[in-house]
Design an enzyme around this catalytic site. Structure first.
Site, PDB file in Angstrom:
ATOM      1  CB  SER A 164      -2.500  -1.132   1.866  1.00 29.01           C
ATOM      2  OG  SER A 164      -2.239  -0.752   3.208  1.00 29.01           O
ATOM      3  CE1 TYR A 176      -1.464   3.878   0.220  1.00 24.64           C
ATOM      4  CE2 TYR A 176      -2.443   3.042   2.240  1.00 24.64           C
ATOM      5  CZ  TYR A 176      -1.554   2.900   1.192  1.00 24.64           C
ATOM      6  OH  TYR A 176      -0.761   1.776   1.123  1.00 24.64           O
TER       7      TYR A 176
END
Length: 317
Positions: A164, A176
């Site tokens: 990401s 995350y």
């Protein structure tokens, strides 16, 4: 001088364009294993590769997700249930893959399975909150890869890991961003190690895309649950206005998410089918024009931009 420089830059991009258009031969004989195919990128990529004629081995977390995918694809797509947090599930899936690919080996492994919640200020979270995310996004990716490396190496194939832009720039608390930084580090070391055996490793670094993982409704539900369990001291420090502003920012952000998931799956497909795949792909204009450049900016400037765009706690100095 400037004319020569422009010519060199133009030549570089022309050569790169030509190299990236070269496609691997005999794609119809190749197997690709994809995790996280219940929905989102994984489901779309499975359907996309099926239309391309590849043999797709799709791993879904639930039988319902697997059944839905089978209804949408041809008999070239086979499904298996997989929980990437459980060693026994990964071992069974690896054996299932080996039975299908045989001596041909596994051409492509796409580590796509991932979760994002909980996302919150780190102080609101417990160790288990971090572990839950890391087990899926990072440790699951590592264990699936290690289990299937012999098959990928035999085919001199590809490993595609979904990271990401938050693997370059940590803009919020929780597991995350940590997990995606870890995926970047794992992929880089793996790429160098496997290059000796003809295996290529690519990293996909999407910007913000509208999927079940990024649903504002799920985020708000998770965020409210975290608020309910924090201590009264923490609630006093942050305040109800912070809570409301944080949840509202999630709703506003979702409206800016890119809805065309094929921008990501096209990158995955290229990484699997091109003779000369890129090391990194950054699908989404927000990734290319904002987040990736932002990751190279001075820290004080990045901090100023983050402070400007996020709510402040009630008792901030």
């Amino acid at each position: 001088m400037w004319l020569c420089l422009a010519a060199l830059v133009g030549l570089y991009y022309l050569v790169r364009w030509y190299r990236e258009r070269q496609v691997v031969s005999q794609l119809l004989d190749k197997f690709v294993f994809i995790t996280g195919c219940d929905s989102g990128f994984g489901s779309l990529l499975a359907r996309q590769l099926d239309r391309r004629g590849l043999r797709v081995l799709a791993a879904c977390l639930t039988e319902e997700g697997a059944e839905q995918l089978r209804r949408q694809t041809s008999d070239r797509v086979e499904t298996v249930t997989l929980d990437v947090t459980k060693t026994e599930s990964i071992a069974a899936a690896a054996q299932w893959v080996q039975e299908r690919v045989g001596d041909r080996g596994l051409w492509g492994l796409v580590n796509n399975a991932g979760i994002s919640m909980p996302v919150a200020p780190n102080e609101w979270l417990t160790k288990q909150d971090f572990v839950d995310v890391l087990n899926v996004n990072l440790l699951g990716t590592i264990e699936v890869t290690l289990s299937l490396l012999p098959a990928v190496r035999k085919a001199r194939g590809r490993v595609v890991n979904v990271s990401s832009v938050m693997g370059r720039l940590s803009l919020f608390g929780g597991g995350y961003c940590i997990s995606k930084y870890g995926v970047e580090a794992f992929s880089d070391s793996l790429r160098r190690e496997l290059s000796y055996f003809g295996v290529k490793v690519a990293i996909i670094e999407p910007g913000y895309f509208k999927t079940r993982v990024t649903s504002s409704e799920r985020f708000i539900q998770s965020f409210r649950g975290l608020w309910d369990r924090v201590s009264s001291e923490v609630k006093e420090l942050y305040g109800e206005k912070f809570l409301a502003a944080y949840m509202q920012s999630s709703k506003s952000m979702e409206q800016k998410y890119t809805e065309d998931l094929s921008l990501v799956t096209d990158c995955m497909e290229h990484a699997l089918t091109a003779c000369h795949p890129r090391t990194r792909y950054s699908p989404g204009w927000d990734a290319k024009l904002f987040y990736i450049p932002m990751s190279y900016m001075p820290t004080f400037l990045v901090d100023a931009m983050v402070y400007w765009g996020t709510p402040r706690p009630a008792q901030a100095l």
